[in-house]
Design an enzyme around this catalytic site. Structure first.
Site, PDB file in Angstrom:
ATOM      1  N   TYR A  35       0.831  -1.201   0.000  1.00  0.00           N
ATOM      2  CA  TYR A  35       0.000   0.000   0.000  1.00  0.00           C
ATOM      3  C   TYR A  35       0.864   1.249   0.000  1.00  0.00           C
ATOM      4  CZ  TYR A  35       1.027   0.923   4.949  1.00  0.00           C
ATOM      5  OH  TYR A  35       1.670   1.221   6.120  1.00  0.00           O
ATOM      6  N   ARG A  54       7.998   4.248  -4.857  1.00  0.00           N
ATOM      7  CA  ARG A  54       8.076   3.260  -3.767  1.00  0.00           C
ATOM      8  C   ARG A  54       7.013   2.177  -3.928  1.00  0.00           C
ATOM      9  NH1 ARG A  54       7.847   5.481   2.196  1.00  0.00           N
ATOM     10  NH2 ARG A  54       5.630   5.582   1.690  1.00  0.00           N
ATOM     11  N   ARG A 103      -8.286 -20.009  -1.498  1.00  0.00           N
ATOM     12  CA  ARG A 103      -7.209 -19.866  -0.520  1.00  0.00           C
ATOM     13  C   ARG A 103      -6.152 -20.959  -0.665  1.00  0.00           C
ATOM     14  NH1 ARG A 103      -5.333 -21.317   4.395  1.00  0.00           N
ATOM     15  NH2 ARG A 103      -4.325 -19.643   5.588  1.00  0.00           N
ATOM     16  N   HIS A 105      -1.600 -20.938  -0.175  1.00  0.00           N
ATOM     17  CA  HIS A 105      -0.444 -20.063   0.034  1.00  0.00           C
ATOM     18  C   HIS A 105       0.297 -19.759  -1.272  1.00  0.00           C
ATOM     19  CE1 HIS A 105      -1.285 -21.097   4.140  1.00  0.00           C
ATOM     20  NE2 HIS A 105      -0.306 -20.316   4.596  1.00  0.00           N
ATOM     21  N   LYS A 149       6.505  -1.764   1.786  1.00  0.00           N
ATOM     22  CA  LYS A 149       5.324  -1.214   2.463  1.00  0.00           C
ATOM     23  C   LYS A 149       4.201  -2.239   2.330  1.00  0.00           C
ATOM     24  CE  LYS A 149       3.382   3.358   3.342  1.00  0.00           C
ATOM     25  NZ  LYS A 149       3.519   3.274   4.789  1.00  0.00           N
ATOM     26  N   GLU A 181      12.810   2.468  13.769  1.00  0.00           N
ATOM     27  CA  GLU A 181      11.880   3.529  13.356  1.00  0.00           C
ATOM     28  C   GLU A 181      10.706   3.489  14.325  1.00  0.00           C
ATOM     29  OE1 GLU A 181      10.124   2.804   9.461  1.00  0.00           O
ATOM     30  OE2 GLU A 181      10.281   0.646   9.742  1.00  0.00           O
ATOM     31  N   LEU A 205      11.388   1.260   6.770  1.00  0.00           N
ATOM     32  CA  LEU A 205      10.793   1.799   5.545  1.00  0.00           C
ATOM     33  C   LEU A 205      11.500   3.126   5.232  1.00  0.00           C
ATOM     34  CD1 LEU A 205       8.340   1.338   3.557  1.00  0.00           C
ATOM     35  CD2 LEU A 205       7.293   3.227   4.795  1.00  0.00           C
TER      36      LEU A 205
HETATM   37  N1  PDD Z   1       3.190   5.260   7.355  1.00  0.00           N
HETATM   38  N2  PDD Z   1       7.873   3.882   8.681  1.00  0.00           N
HETATM   39  C1  PDD Z   1       6.719   3.211   8.730  1.00  0.00           C
HETATM   40  C2  PDD Z   1       6.694   1.881   9.408  1.00  0.00           C
HETATM   41  C3  PDD Z   1       5.559   3.749   8.160  1.00  0.00           C
HETATM   42  O1  PDD Z   1       4.409   3.072   8.193  1.00  0.00           O
HETATM   43  C4  PDD Z   1       5.623   5.040   7.552  1.00  0.00           C
HETATM   44  C5  PDD Z   1       4.424   5.680   6.906  1.00  0.00           C
HETATM   45  C6  PDD Z   1       6.858   5.713   7.529  1.00  0.00           C
HETATM   46  C7  PDD Z   1       7.015   7.063   6.885  1.00  0.00           C
HETATM   47  O2  PDD Z   1       6.858   6.995   5.504  1.00  0.00           O
HETATM   48  P1  PDD Z   1       6.431   8.282   4.648  1.00  0.00           P
HETATM   49  O3  PDD Z   1       7.346   9.393   5.056  1.00  0.00           O
HETATM   50  O4  PDD Z   1       6.660   7.857   3.249  1.00  0.00           O
HETATM   51  O5  PDD Z   1       5.010   8.541   4.959  1.00  0.00           O
HETATM   52  C8  PDD Z   1       7.956   5.095   8.100  1.00  0.00           C
HETATM   53  C9  PDD Z   1       1.991   5.679   6.685  1.00  0.00           C
HETATM   54  C10 PDD Z   1       1.737   7.133   6.815  1.00  0.00           C
HETATM   55  C11 PDD Z   1       0.833   4.804   7.141  1.00  0.00           C
HETATM   56  O6  PDD Z   1       1.053   3.606   7.244  1.00  0.00           O
HETATM   57  O7  PDD Z   1      -0.271   5.297   7.355  1.00  0.00           O
END
Ligand code: PDD
Length: 291
Positions: A35, A54, A103, A105, A149, A181, A205
């Site tokens: 996403y 990304r 379903r 895997h 992501k 993070e 991320l």
């Molecule tokens: N989250 N790290 C993680 C684990 C994240 O889920 C996000 C963003 C970031 C920052 O990424 P960016 O600067 O590209 O938004 C770092 C989004 C906002 C979410 O999951 O809603």
């Protein structure tokens, strides 16, 4: 208004009430998808190319073939704003799963990805941006491919819930003491006017706002070190802040009930916030800076 009525799905635009998926859907059953969340200011996407790039990287990493080029996707997302007459501050949520199939895997054969995107209003969190937020520290129990992501957010959800239950905005994650993070944002420490943050390995991320922060730091001559810090280092930080598309550049003023420095947003954080507002062309009446 919160969620706007017209959504994009499979390169088409339909009313949100008309979107439905079978119960054998790989995103629903396996979290088998990816996403993006892109910020919208005054009806325009911010850091648009970075997010689209990304999304394609994430799709390739889990072997999903997107049925359009980056330009075609960008065009569809722009149409989504137009069709909803979006003019305010908000965000788009876009999701791609491996598709609908019985379903199993193993990847299904000849199945198209399920794709949708919708937009919603999201006012800026001005109070938090001005005064800072509190955070807790939590063990980072996620897998080894956090650069993707992916829809698999259970550890992130649990960490964020723990933060909420402790009256905090975010959870700062660490692996054996080394800060990676946050549950849904990147995190940075400032010491003696220099910024430190985890290198962009598979364990975090690479945030699009972080990409912008690296650029701001270069422009402002603020040293930016891709050098991780520890939970212990936090106690000696001059400043701490986090970044994400929904949180922007957010000061952290307390961690695990310990105040950071004087408990107020620091100078470097404020400089970066001002650079962000300029870069995102945020309305004058919405700026966080008072000095
Ligand atoms: N989250 N790290 C993680 C684990 C994240 O889920 C996000 C963003 C970031 C920052 O990424 P960016 O600067 O590209 O938004 C770092 C989004 C906002 C979410 O999951 O809603």
């Amino acid at each position: 208004m919160s969620v706007y009525p017209i959504i994009m799905t499979q390169s088409k635009f339909i009313h949100q009430d008309h979107l439905s998926y079978p119960f054998e859907e790989r995103g629903l059953q396996f979290g088998d998808g990816i996403y993006e969340v892109i910020r919208i200011y005054n009806g325009k996407y911010y850091l648009f190319e970075e997010h689209v790039d990304r999304l394609f990287r994430s799709a390739a990493a889990i072997k999903i073939n997107l049925p359009f080029s980056k330009d075609e996707l960008s065009n569809l997302l722009l149409q989504l704003l137009d069709k909803n007459k979006m003019k305010t501050n908000g965000k788009v949520y876009m999701q791609v799963t491996r598709g609908s199939a019985p379903r199993d895997h193993v990847f299904p054969i000849d199945v198209l990805p399920n794709i949708y995107a919708y937009i919603e209003d999201l006012p800026r969190k001005l109070e938090n941006l001005r005064n800072g937020v509190n955070a807790i520290t939590e063990r980072d129990i996620r897998w080894e491919n956090c650069y993707i992501k992916s829809l698999n957010l259970l550890p992130n959800v649990l960490a964020k819930q723990a933060a909420k239950e402790n009256g905090c905005y975010e959870a700062i994650l660490h692996k054996d003491g080394l800060v990676t993070e946050c549950s849904s944002s990147n995190v940075y420490l400032v010491k003696d006017g220099e910024i430190y943050t985890h290198p962009t390995t598979n364990n975090i991320l690479y945030g699009c706002v972080r990409m912008a922060i690296e650029r701001f730091a270069r422009e402002l001559n603020i040293p930016f070190h891709e050098d991780g810090f520890t939970v212990e280092d936090i106690g000696m930080a001059d400043e701490l802040f986090l970044s994400s598309s929904t949180s922007e550049i957010m000061p952290i003023v307390k961690v695990d009930n310990t105040q950071i420095s004087n408990g107020k947003p620091g100078k470097v954080t404020k400089l970066l916030q001002a650079a962000y507002e300029k870069d995102a062309l945020i309305n004058e009446n919405e700026v966080t800076q008072t000095t």
